[in-house]
Design a protein around this motif. Structure first.
Motif, short mmCIF file in Angstrom:
data_model
loop_
_atom_site.label_atom_id
_atom_site.label_comp_id
_atom_site.label_asym_id
_atom_site.label_seq_id
_atom_site.Cartn_x
_atom_site.Cartn_y
_atom_site.Cartn_z
N ALA A 74 0.85 -1.18 0.00
CA ALA A 74 0.00 0.00 0.00
C ALA A 74 0.89 1.23 0.00
N ILE A 75 0.50 2.26 -0.73
CA ILE A 75 1.32 3.47 -0.89
C ILE A 75 0.55 4.66 -0.35
N LEU A 76 1.25 5.50 0.41
CA LEU A 76 0.61 6.70 0.97
C LEU A 76 1.56 7.88 0.83
N LYS A 77 1.09 8.94 0.18
CA LYS A 77 1.85 10.18 0.07
C LYS A 77 1.34 11.13 1.15
N ILE A 78 2.26 11.65 1.98
CA ILE A 78 1.83 12.49 3.10
C ILE A 78 2.18 13.96 2.91
N SER A 79 2.85 14.31 1.82
CA SER A 79 3.12 15.73 1.54
C SER A 79 2.05 16.27 0.61
N PRO A 80 1.84 17.59 0.59
CA PRO A 80 0.78 18.17 -0.24
C PRO A 80 0.99 17.88 -1.71
N ASP A 81 -0.11 17.70 -2.42
CA ASP A 81 -0.06 17.48 -3.86
C ASP A 81 0.01 18.82 -4.58
N ASN A 82 0.91 18.92 -5.55
CA ASN A 82 1.05 20.18 -6.29
C ASN A 82 1.44 19.88 -7.74
N TYR A 83 0.66 19.00 -8.36
CA TYR A 83 1.06 18.49 -9.66
C TYR A 83 0.45 19.23 -10.85
N TRP A 84 -0.41 20.21 -10.58
CA TRP A 84 -1.09 20.92 -11.67
C TRP A 84 -1.89 19.94 -12.54
N ARG A 85 -2.48 18.93 -11.92
CA ARG A 85 -3.16 17.90 -12.70
C ARG A 85 -4.27 18.46 -13.57
N HIS A 86 -4.95 19.49 -13.10
CA HIS A 86 -6.09 20.01 -13.84
C HIS A 86 -5.72 21.21 -14.72
N TYR A 87 -4.42 21.43 -14.90
CA TYR A 87 -4.00 22.59 -15.67
C TYR A 87 -4.18 22.37 -17.17
N SER A 88 -3.75 21.20 -17.66
CA SER A 88 -3.88 20.87 -19.07
C SER A 88 -3.68 19.38 -19.24
N ASP A 89 -4.00 18.87 -20.43
CA ASP A 89 -3.81 17.45 -20.70
C ASP A 89 -2.34 17.07 -20.62
N ASN A 90 -1.46 17.97 -21.04
CA ASN A 90 -0.03 17.67 -20.99
C ASN A 90 0.43 17.43 -19.56
N PHE A 91 -0.04 18.24 -18.64
CA PHE A 91 0.35 18.07 -17.25
C PHE A 91 -0.36 16.87 -16.62
N ASN A 92 -1.52 16.49 -17.14
CA ASN A 92 -2.15 15.25 -16.70
C ASN A 92 -1.23 14.07 -17.00
N GLN A 93 -0.64 14.07 -18.19
CA GLN A 93 0.25 12.98 -18.58
C GLN A 93 1.50 12.96 -17.70
N LEU A 94 2.04 14.13 -17.40
CA LEU A 94 3.21 14.20 -16.54
C LEU A 94 2.89 13.73 -15.13
N SER A 95 1.73 14.14 -14.63
CA SER A 95 1.33 13.71 -13.29
C SER A 95 1.14 12.20 -13.24
N ASP A 96 0.56 11.64 -14.30
CA ASP A 96 0.37 10.19 -14.35
C ASP A 96 1.71 9.46 -14.37
N SER A 97 2.73 10.09 -14.96
CA SER A 97 4.05 9.45 -15.02
C SER A 97 4.64 9.31 -13.62
N LEU A 98 4.25 10.19 -12.71
CA LEU A 98 4.73 10.07 -11.33
C LEU A 98 4.22 8.78 -10.71
N VAL A 99 2.97 8.47 -10.97
CA VAL A 99 2.38 7.25 -10.42
C VAL A 99 3.04 6.02 -11.04
N SER A 100 3.17 6.02 -12.36
CA SER A 100 3.72 4.85 -13.03
C SER A 100 5.18 4.63 -12.68
N SER A 101 5.94 5.69 -12.44
CA SER A 101 7.35 5.54 -12.11
C SER A 101 7.55 4.89 -10.75
N LEU A 102 6.55 4.98 -9.87
CA LEU A 102 6.63 4.35 -8.56
C LEU A 102 5.92 3.00 -8.54
N VAL A 103 4.71 2.95 -9.09
CA VAL A 103 3.88 1.75 -8.96
C VAL A 103 4.35 0.63 -9.87
#
Length: 241
Positions: A74-103
């Motif tokens: 199980a994975i838990l992030k305890i620091s604030p999220d600041n990924y700009w996920r809702h800024y644009s589709d490009n940043f959605n892809q970058l934010s998703d890469s954070l998950v895939s690089s760990l999971v």
């Protein structure tokens, strides 16, 4: 140290640390244990100096870590999220890469059958290890990977050339054995990433953020690599040791 001073200290530390590095705690070696006359392994015994919690502390120090052949992480992030996920589709892809690089590296391990984020409804408003351990147990996770991240972007202004900037990201993580409540591994990973070249697609601030996300993905990937390496060393629960 106040919050402002702590932030300045961490920022300075990020600059001084090697750009791409990771330090993880080592697995306790078999030599830590002594064999008695029957050939059984027993932990080293030291003289107690305190009273009330000696027995509990001794049990924690003497605990020999072992995990199931197959584990859910199980994975838990305890620091604030600041990924700009809702800024644009490009940043959605970058934010998703954070998950895939760990999971994804965790799921690729032969000792891991599942790696996924702890459901939000199980996460308490205030963190403490006993409550987080219980939440992970309700999720039937064998281990809980808790991490926090912090990033900084530094710029160097120039008169006759494009301003230069670089993002530094640090990830600190601990791996908790849910059955015993013991923290079996700690990891600190630092990565950097140069800001991408200028283009019409991003403005200066967006390029800074892109560099930050890329550096963070690299740091999380290194955390995953360290955890996978730990699983390769840890004995199988119930097997003869």
């Amino acid at each position: 140290m106040n919050q402002s001073g702590r932030g300045i200290f961490i920022s300075a530390l990020l600059v001084l640390l090697t750009a791409c590095s990771a330090v993880g705690s080592d697995f306790r070696p078999p030599a830590y244990y002594q064999e008695n006359s029957q050939g059984d392994s027993k932990p080293l015994v030291g003289q107690s100096l305190f009273g009330d919690n000696d027995q509990k502390i001794a049990a924690m120090l003497d605990h020999r870590v072992a995990l199931p052949q197959l584990n859910r992480v199980a994975i838990l992030k305890i620091s604030p999220d600041n990924y700009w996920r809702h800024y644009s589709d490009n940043f959605n892809q970058l934010s998703d890469s954070l998950v895939s690089s760990l999971v994804m590296p965790l799921r690729a391990s032969a000792r891991v059958y599942d790696a996924s984020f702890l459901p939000a409804m199980l996460i308490p408003a205030e963190y403490n290890l006993p409550i987080l351990r219980e939440a992970a147990a309700r999720f039937q996770a064998d281990t809980l990977l808790i991490y926090s991240s912090q990033c900084q972007t530094y710029r160097r202004f120039r008169f006759f050339d494009e301003n230069k900037s670089r993002a530094y990201c640090q990830v600190e993580a601990v791996l908790l054995d849910v059955r015993s409540g013991i923290i079996v591994q700690s990891i600190a990973s630092q990565e950097d990433y140069d800001r991408p070249p200028a283009s019409d697609q991003y403005n200066a601030h967006e390029r800074d953020k892109q560099a930050e996300l890329e550096a963070l993905a690299k740091a999380l990937g290194e955390v995953a690599r360290q955890v996978v390496g730990f699983f390769e060393q840890v004995p199988v629960l119930g097997a003869s040791q």
